[in-house]
Design an enzyme around this catalytic site. Structure first.
Site: not given
Length: 326
Positions: A97, A178
């Site tokens: 990510c 994230h």
């Protein structure tokens, strides 16, 4: 390193040299210490990358995000005939990510006609051209299967022989982090999150120019942070901007140029340390120290002192934890 994607740090030096290694020119990342419009405007950012603790138990809807609006049409380029579709990819693999967030910024800045357009180099341009007609899920698969992008990404991961390749379904008790990106694309403020079904629009259509980006993205980020308890401080913000050495040269600022060159040298050294596996070195040091203690006849006393020191530190941490709960 395994054959998959390894975890990389949210660090300005890592992201700057990673993107340069992929062929992108005249770009660097700067860590944001404070979240205010004035500080952000000084950097003249072209995008923001936000690292946060991902709420694994949070429910998502394909119809409406928690803030802003999904813009499926932007991916198809349906808003205006002369507007290029927004490059958006679904995240299909763990640990990718961070790189996906920064590529979402540079791929879209390469495709707009605003000031600050970025030269992404021939290799990434070939990848963008190849994936331009794909839907987001296939784009995500193409990114995760790119040997070039994966190998460069993994070259910035910490070397550790103790990382397990085993995976498990994350729960609310796990610390999962994230990366997502924010940018003004086609004069509209977007959030690019590969775990969402579409880009999230945070402004009116054509209501956020590059000059308005800093002013408009700060309240969006503040609302995002406010979703968490006041005790949660595990956030990190990186601003993507022009290579500050080029800006220093343009203004003839020798002091700024020297400062930025020194920063690059420091980043280069830190990245070299990340790649190095120190386990063998530490083992040799311990063997040398142990041999010296045995030779001096102080080995047993040395071990006992170490045990006492460790016990003392554990007790002090336990007391501090009890005081914090009161």
């Amino acid at each position: 390193m395994s054959g998959g994607w390894n975890t990389i740090e949210s660090d300005a030096g890592v992201f700057t040299f990673l993107i340069e290694s992929l062929g992108v020119k005249n770009v660097q990342f700067e860590e944001l210490i404070s979240l205010d419009v004035e500080s952000l405007e000084q950097l003249q950012p072209t995008g923001i990358i936000f690292l946060f603790k991902y709420p694994t138990d949070e429910k998502h809807s394909r119809d409406k995000p928690l803030d802003g609006d999904f813009d499926y049409a932007a991916v198809e380029g349906l808003h205006r005939e002369d507007e290029k579709p927004l490059w958006f990819a679904a995240q299909t693999i763990q640990n990718a990510c961070g790189t996906q967030a920064l590529l979402s910024l540079v791929f879209n800045k390469d495709r707009t006609h605003e000031d600050g357009q970025i030269d992404i180099g021939p290799d990434l341009q070939d990848f963008v051209d190849f994936t331009s007609g794909f839907p987001p899920d296939i784009r995500g698969e193409a990114l995760s299967n790119s040997d070039l992008i994966r190998s460069v990404h993994n070259s910035f991961a910490r070397s550790s022989p103790f990382v397990s390749d085993e995976t498990h379904m994350a729960t609310g008790d796990d610390d999962v982090y994230h990366f997502i990106a924010y940018a003004s694309i086609n004069n509209t403020l977007f959030e690019l999150d590969g775990l969402q079904p579409a880009p999230i629009r945070h402004s009116e259509r054509e209501g956020c120019s590059s000059e308005q980006f800093a002013e408009q993205v700060v309240p969006v980020l503040q609302r995002r942070i406010e979703r968490y308890p006041a005790t949660e401080i595990r956030f990190n913000l990186l601003a993507m901007c022009e290579d500050l050495r080029a800006r220093a040269r343009a203004f003839g600022d020798e002091e700024m140029l020297a400062r930025e060159e020194a920063k690059r040298r420091e980043w280069r050294w830190e990245n070299a340390l990340r790649r190095h596996n120190f386990v063998g070195f530490i083992g040799e040091v311990m063997k040398g120290v142990t041999a010296q203690k045995l030779k001096e006849g102080t080995y047993d006393a040395w071990v006992e002192d170490a045990k006492k020191s460790t016990k003392k530190r554990i007790e002090e941490r336990r007391k501090k934890g009890q005081q914090g709960e009161e």
